[in-house]
Design a protein around this motif. Structure first.
Motif, PDB file in Angstrom:
ATOM      1  N   THR A 240      -7.603  53.331  69.567  1.00 32.92           N
ATOM      2  CA  THR A 240      -9.152  52.786  70.282  1.00 32.92           C
ATOM      3  C   THR A 240      -9.610  52.852  71.596  1.00 32.92           C
ATOM      4  N   GLU A 241     -10.989  52.618  71.732  1.00 34.24           N
ATOM      5  CA  GLU A 241     -11.451  53.078  72.435  1.00 34.24           C
ATOM      6  C   GLU A 241     -10.685  52.936  73.955  1.00 34.24           C
ATOM      7  N   ASN A 242     -10.399  51.473  73.552  1.00 37.50           N
ATOM      8  CA  ASN A 242      -9.676  50.100  74.781  1.00 37.50           C
ATOM      9  C   ASN A 242      -8.145  50.689  74.731  1.00 37.50           C
ATOM     10  N   ASP A 243      -7.260  51.265  73.920  1.00 41.24           N
ATOM     11  CA  ASP A 243      -5.453  52.032  74.445  1.00 41.24           C
ATOM     12  C   ASP A 243      -5.535  52.582  75.731  1.00 41.24           C
ATOM     13  N   GLN A 244      -4.532  52.255  75.908  1.00 37.51           N
ATOM     14  CA  GLN A 244      -3.305  52.706  76.470  1.00 37.51           C
ATOM     15  C   GLN A 244      -2.526  53.898  75.770  1.00 37.51           C
ATOM     16  N   GLU A 307      -5.780  56.490  80.239  1.00 37.90           N
ATOM     17  CA  GLU A 307      -6.910  55.291  79.256  1.00 37.90           C
ATOM     18  C   GLU A 307      -7.617  56.381  79.494  1.00 37.90           C
ATOM     19  N   LYS A 313     -14.775  57.168  76.715  1.00 34.47           N
ATOM     20  CA  LYS A 313     -15.174  56.264  75.568  1.00 34.47           C
ATOM     21  C   LYS A 313     -16.265  56.296  74.984  1.00 34.47           C
TER      22      LYS A 313
END
Length: 324
Positions: A240-244, A307, A313
């Motif tokens: 996802t765009e917020n994953d690390q 990230e 993103k």
């Protein structure tokens, strides 16, 4: 393949006030618009230097915007003039009260064109008048959908020459060569304006940008800073765009037993170092950033993570939607 055509005009040979850099400008712009950075064909360019009369220039502009091409572009480098009535592209046959082709005429021709996108780029004094209303009421402020105007200076400013080129066109050349390219290597008119705007300070001539479009078309493509195949891996590395993305020493290629320095377990693994190389490239263009460490090397060696940045993103979403 889309149909793209461009008229490029440079005028040096004025009888009483000759210029020196305008034909250099037109030659450079013609060369850059004709092909993309990899040599693929781009615009079909018609270059006409030292146009002698107002009638000839007006006819050329009308031909530029004739038909229904996907993109029609008009570039002009030469003298400009402004009076109480409006602004003009000056031709060598100018006389008092008859200076050349009015900016109102140029915009009217572009506004009435059936070409899908019409772009006007002017490197001339006072050219920023296009898209304004004069005190005499000459209305050049109506910009129809699909029309974009980029000019070298405001309606109160002259446009300077230096080192054989106009100051504005020198920056335009650098922008088209790739200075204004986005991460995928596309050079848009919006990117060009942003590039020139940053280069010219508040005490210098100021470029003017006016547009009525719903999207920016790429004027030229250059090799991207990072292979597009690597950018397309964003969704592979980040679910996802917020994953690390978790790192450890096995991602650092120098953390190997055959390298003469202190190494730590887990030692470098080829599969991981290949991924890390991609992530470092993405960091280099501002899409990825290490978490809690200043450098990606230390993020790996200290088992931290990386990230996506805000722009990262955005590109993640473009990849996810299949737009890249």
């Amino acid at each position: 393949m889309s149909e793209r055509k461009a008229l490029v005009v440079g005028i040096n040979d004025y009888p009483t006030c000759p210029l020196t850099g305008c034909c250099n400008d037109s030659e450079a712009i013609k060369d850059l618009l004709t092909n993309h950075g990899n040599g693929d064909p781009n615009f079909e360019v018609w270059k006409k230097d030292n146009v002698t009369t107002k009638g000839e220039l007006r006819s050329l502009i009308e031909q530029c915007f004739e038909g229904d091409a996907d993109v029609a572009l008009f570039y002009y480098s030469g003298h400009g003039h402004i009076d109480s009535v409006g602004g003009y592209l000056v031709t060598p046959d100018f006389s008092s009260h008859d200076y050349g082709v009015s900016l109102q005429e140029v915009l009217a021709i572009a506004n009435n064109s059936k070409c899908k996108e019409r772009i006007i780029i002017l490197d001339s004094c006072y050219s920023g008048f296009m898209g304004s209303i004069s005190t005499a009421g000459q209305n050049t402020a109506i910009i129809n959908e699909g029309v974009t105007i980029l000019t070298a200076s405001r309606n109160s400013e002259t446009s300077m020459e230096i080192a054989g080129h106009g100051v504005f066109t020198s920056l335009l050349i650098e922008a088209l060569k790739g200075g204004a390219a986005d991460i995928t290597g596309h050079v848009s008119i919006g990117g060009i304006y942003a590039f020139i705007d940053k280069a010219l300070g508040p005490w210098e001539q100021r470029p003017v940008f006016k547009t009525n479009v719903t999207r920016f078309t790429s004027l030229r493509e250059v090799n991207p800073q990072v292979d597009i195949k690597v950018i397309r891996k964003l969704c592979e590395y980040f679910a996802t765009e917020n994953d690390q993305f978790n790192l450890d020493p096995s991602y650092e290629p120098t953390n190997a037993c055959n390298v003469e320095h202190k190494v730590v377990e887990p030692y470098a693994i080829k599969e991981n170092t290949e991924k890390f190389a991609d992530l470092q490239k993405l960091e280099g263009i501002g899409l990825v950033v290490p978490v809690s460490e200043e450098h990606m090397y230390f993020a790996a060696m200290n088992s931290k993570s990386c990230e996506l940045t805000a722009i990262g993103k955005q590109y993640w979403r473009l990849v996810k939607k299949g737009r890249i």
